[in-house]
Design an enzyme around this catalytic site. Structure first.
Site, PDB file in Angstrom:
ATOM      1  N   LYS A 171       0.862  -1.192   0.000  1.00 42.93           N
ATOM      2  CA  LYS A 171       0.000   0.000   0.000  1.00 42.93           C
ATOM      3  C   LYS A 171       0.892   1.233   0.000  1.00 42.93           C
ATOM      4  CE  LYS A 171      -1.725   2.865   2.689  1.00 42.93           C
ATOM      5  NZ  LYS A 171      -1.586   4.073   1.817  1.00 42.93           N
ATOM      6  N   GLU A 245      10.400   2.108  10.060  1.00 42.84           N
ATOM      7  CA  GLU A 245      11.337   3.185   9.696  1.00 42.84           C
ATOM      8  C   GLU A 245      10.546   4.470   9.846  1.00 42.84           C
ATOM      9  OE1 GLU A 245      14.438   2.790   9.016  1.00 42.84           O
ATOM     10  OE2 GLU A 245      14.570   0.655   8.573  1.00 42.84           O
ATOM     11  N   CYS A 279      13.562  11.636   5.793  1.00 41.77           N
ATOM     12  CA  CYS A 279      13.694  11.210   7.182  1.00 41.77           C
ATOM     13  C   CYS A 279      15.101  11.516   7.682  1.00 41.77           C
ATOM     14  CB  CYS A 279      13.393   9.731   7.307  1.00 41.77           C
ATOM     15  SG  CYS A 279      14.301   8.745   6.103  1.00 41.77           S
ATOM     16  N   GLU A 379       9.852  16.997  14.646  1.00 40.33           N
ATOM     17  CA  GLU A 379      10.102  16.796  13.215  1.00 40.33           C
ATOM     18  C   GLU A 379       9.155  17.693  12.414  1.00 40.33           C
ATOM     19  OE1 GLU A 379       8.850  13.187  11.140  1.00 40.33           O
ATOM     20  OE2 GLU A 379      10.833  13.063  10.213  1.00 40.33           O
TER      21      GLU A 379
HETATM   22  P1  NAD Z   1       2.298   8.683   7.612  1.00 42.58           P
HETATM   23  O1  NAD Z   1       2.648   7.965   8.869  1.00 42.58           O
HETATM   24  O2  NAD Z   1       1.198   9.668   7.659  1.00 42.58           O
HETATM   25  O3  NAD Z   1       1.883   7.623   6.467  1.00 42.58           O
HETATM   26  C1  NAD Z   1       2.744   6.579   6.080  1.00 42.58           C
HETATM   27  C2  NAD Z   1       1.911   5.465   5.448  1.00 42.58           C
HETATM   28  O4  NAD Z   1       1.085   4.875   6.450  1.00 42.58           O
HETATM   29  C3  NAD Z   1       0.973   5.936   4.345  1.00 42.58           C
HETATM   30  O5  NAD Z   1       0.945   4.963   3.312  1.00 42.58           O
HETATM   31  C4  NAD Z   1      -0.372   6.012   5.051  1.00 42.58           C
HETATM   32  O6  NAD Z   1      -1.481   5.882   4.188  1.00 42.58           O
HETATM   33  C5  NAD Z   1      -0.266   4.831   5.988  1.00 42.58           C
HETATM   34  N1  NAD Z   1      -1.121   4.911   7.170  1.00 42.58           N
HETATM   35  C6  NAD Z   1      -1.556   6.011   7.815  1.00 42.58           C
HETATM   36  N2  NAD Z   1      -2.286   5.664   8.901  1.00 42.58           N
HETATM   37  C7  NAD Z   1      -2.306   4.311   8.944  1.00 42.58           C
HETATM   38  C8  NAD Z   1      -2.888   3.355   9.825  1.00 42.58           C
HETATM   39  N3  NAD Z   1      -3.579   3.729  10.890  1.00 42.58           N
HETATM   40  N4  NAD Z   1      -2.699   2.040   9.574  1.00 42.58           N
HETATM   41  C9  NAD Z   1      -1.956   1.641   8.511  1.00 42.58           C
HETATM   42  N5  NAD Z   1      -1.394   2.495   7.624  1.00 42.58           N
HETATM   43  C10 NAD Z   1      -1.564   3.827   7.847  1.00 42.58           C
HETATM   44  O7  NAD Z   1       3.654   9.342   7.079  1.00 42.58           O
HETATM   45  P2  NAD Z   1       3.861  10.335   5.852  1.00 42.58           P
HETATM   46  O8  NAD Z   1       3.396  11.704   6.225  1.00 42.58           O
HETATM   47  O9  NAD Z   1       3.336   9.723   4.616  1.00 42.58           O
HETATM   48  O10 NAD Z   1       5.459  10.355   5.725  1.00 42.58           O
HETATM   49  C11 NAD Z   1       6.278  11.234   6.432  1.00 42.58           C
HETATM   50  C12 NAD Z   1       6.953  10.516   7.582  1.00 42.58           C
HETATM   51  O11 NAD Z   1       7.662   9.378   7.097  1.00 42.58           O
HETATM   52  C13 NAD Z   1       7.994  11.366   8.283  1.00 42.58           C
HETATM   53  O12 NAD Z   1       7.843  11.226   9.672  1.00 42.58           O
HETATM   54  C14 NAD Z   1       9.322  10.773   7.832  1.00 42.58           C
HETATM   55  O13 NAD Z   1      10.388  10.959   8.721  1.00 42.58           O
HETATM   56  C15 NAD Z   1       8.954   9.334   7.689  1.00 42.58           C
HETATM   57  N6  NAD Z   1       9.891   8.623   6.826  1.00 42.58           N
HETATM   58  C16 NAD Z   1      10.786   7.781   7.422  1.00 42.58           C
HETATM   59  C17 NAD Z   1      11.734   7.118   6.655  1.00 42.58           C
HETATM   60  C18 NAD Z   1      12.742   6.197   7.304  1.00 42.58           C
HETATM   61  O14 NAD Z   1      13.341   5.402   6.592  1.00 42.58           O
HETATM   62  N7  NAD Z   1      12.962   6.275   8.611  1.00 42.58           N
HETATM   63  C19 NAD Z   1      11.756   7.289   5.273  1.00 42.58           C
HETATM   64  C20 NAD Z   1      10.822   8.140   4.694  1.00 42.58           C
HETATM   65  C21 NAD Z   1       9.887   8.806   5.484  1.00 42.58           C
END
Ligand code: NAD
Length: 489
Positions: A171, A245, A279, A379
């Site tokens: 997803k 992650e 990130c 963040e």
């Molecule tokens: P997010 O947590 O809002 O969403 C991430 C994914 O989770 C999306 O596909 C979303 O649809 C899904 N999701 C949301 N709620 C969910 C739930 N309750 N159950 C299952 N899936 C759910 O994050 P975002 O805003 O898309 O991305 C930004 C964040 O990602 C930042 O905090 C960034 O640091 C982090 N990030 C981390 C890494 C790493 O490798 N550590 C890499 C890239 C991004």
């Protein structure tokens, strides 16, 4: 645009859709994608479950051949895919090409590892008996990712998971669905059998259905710490393996003996590359007091010259932020930063010319930031850098470590003793010496500690710890019952 389930492109059973919009120009609607529900997820998991047995039994190097071919196709489609990716999530085409290169490297790396999924043998306590332990695939893996690396981050999970003999339901973020469909097209063209890889589009509802599904045995997640922590809690209740992650708040330290030109190049790229939406982005800069003022003067001058604009236009250095929600969040943090500290450059939404149609934020720097300030602690995930002043190496490391996240870190120094002490003492999964906080390589472990992760590492061979389970086998060829010396097992 549709879901990809069991080798076919299918609409959501809900009939609902969401729009994929270009963040550089919100008038540009790229397409409508399915807003999937749990019944779509059930179809995808059923396909992945049905495909699992023959896929796990395919000799691993043959699986590797498919992944190698996928790497070739990613290479062939790189320019086209980079353009699509920039259009849907904004970073410059140079950066989206780098994103795809990461998938190419991972494809070749994972393909190679299919010949080296090493286990081990060990001597037995008994005569004529052999002990060994080897890696087994686990089953259906649910992969849920963020939008900022639409191809690279999914590839870090999906390609090793497939290499190990698992099947996948993916997803992607609803901010980068088009790239995910190209991912599916490439795996299909490479010869992946139907059902082995499936894409279900949507938001938290579809993601949550993947986490909940009893046949999904592993969840690989990249996203915010808030979402990841909730998913991990649920996976704990369901006894599922989960790798996380999550967020970062990465610091670059610059000591008084550093090559300042190098450190300036590093922080500009680390803080404002990908519009600060990595990130691993540099969001905290820790400067030794001896060089603080001259460094800030140079940095302000250089940050002010960065060219904001559509990432598909030549000359653009900083693209838009991803969406209205993220724009609002970044601007609200900027307001807090202005109240608590000193904004020395940027600090506004850029609406000049065509930029009025997109989500552009000027590269922003705050000085006089201490560990108590909000922009130091939280963040922001945008082009915002918080600068703090220290008077010693020890103070710099302590400040870098005063953080609830622990992904990446960096120190610029010519003092080898300080460099080695920093490698040991900075609390982060990754430390760069004389290089910015960004720039992972596919064959090296990637991940963080504290609020960034839960002890797993993608990249390198460590990723196979996520997507395999150990099976231990004892072969007794003595021909009679042998009992251990201490017979209590
Ligand atoms: P997010 O947590 O809002 O969403 C991430 C994914 O989770 C999306 O596909 C979303 O649809 C899904 N999701 C949301 N709620 C969910 C739930 N309750 N159950 C299952 N899936 C759910 O994050 P975002 O805003 O898309 O991305 C930004 C964040 O990602 C930042 O905090 C960034 O640091 C982090 N990030 C981390 C890494 C790493 O490798 N550590 C890499 C890239 C991004």
């Amino acid at each position: 645009m549709k879901n990809y389930i069991n080798g076919s492109w299918v609409a959501s059973e809900t009939g609902r859709t969401f729009q994929n919009i270009n963040p550089a120009d919100t008038r540009d609607v790229i397409g409508e994608f399915p807003l999937s529900s749990s019944s779509d997820v059930q179809d995808a998991v059923a396909a992945a479950s049905a495909a699992y047995n023959s896929w796990r039994l395919m000799p691993a190097p043959k699986r590797g051949d498919i992944l190698r071919l996928a790497g070739d196709i990613f290479t062939r489609r790189k320019d086209e895919l980079a353009d699509i990716m920039t259009r849907e999530m904004g970073k410059t085409v140079t950066e989206t090409k780098g994103d795809i290169q990461e998938a190419i490297d991972t494809a070749y790396y994972a393909a190679t590892e299919t010949r080296r999924l090493f286990g081990y043998t060990a001597p037995s306590e008994m005569s004529n008996k052999m002990n060994m332990s080897f890696r087994m695939p686990i089953g259906v893996c649910g992969i849920i990712t963020a939008w900022n690396f639409p191809i690279a981050v999914p590839s870090w999970k999906i390609l090793p998971a497939l290499a190990a003999g698992n099947t996948v339901v993916f997803k992607p973020s609803d901010d980068s669905p088009h790239s995910a469909n190209i991912f599916a097209e490439i795996l299909e063209e490479a010869g992946l059998p139907a059902g082995v890889f499936n894409v279900v589009h949507g938001d938290a509802e579809a993601g949550s259905a993947i986490v909940e599904h009893p046949d999904v045995r592993v969840v690989g997640f990249t996203g915010s710490t808030q979402t990841g922590t909730a998913i991990a809690a649920r996976c704990g209740q369901l006894n599922k393996k989960v790798s996380l992650e999550m967020g970062g708040k990465n610091a670059q330290i610059v000591m008084q003996d550093a090559d300042l030109e190098l450190a300036l190049d590093g922080v500009l790229w680390g803080a404002f590359g990908t519009t600060g939406q990595r990130c691993t982005a540099t969001s905290r800069l820790i400067l030794h007091e001896a060089i603080h003022d001259q460094f800030i003067d140079r940095l302000i001058a250089l940050a002010g010259k960065l060219v904001l604009g559509d990432g598909r236009k030549n000359g653009t250095q900083v693209g838009p932020v991803i969406n209205q929600r993220q724009l609002d969040k970044i601007l609200s943090y900027i307001e807090i930063g202005k109240q608590q500290t000193t904004c020395v450059t940027g600090g506004f939404r850029d609406v000049e010319g065509d930029k009025q149609h997109g989500y552009f934020v000027a590269p922003t720097i705050f000085t006089g930031v201490t560990a108590e300030h909000t922009t130091f602690r939280e963040e922001i995930f945008g082009p915002v850098l918080s600068v703090s002043k220290v008077s010693s190496f020890e103070e710099a490391v302590a400040l870098a470590n005063d953080c609830s996240y622990g992904l990446s870190s960096s120190i610029y120094t010519r003092d080898v003793n300080k460099a080695f002490a920093a490698m040991r003492d900075i609390e982060a999964g990754i430390t760069y010496i004389n290089a910015p906080t960004i720039g992972a390589e596919a064959h090296m472990p990637f991940g963080g500690i504290k609020g960034t992760g839960n002890g797993h590492r993608e990249g390198g061979w460590t990723v196979f710890d996520i997507f395999t389970e150990w099976k231990t086998v004892y072969v007794d060829y003595s021909g009679h019952l042998q009992r251990a010396q201490i017979d209590n097992y």
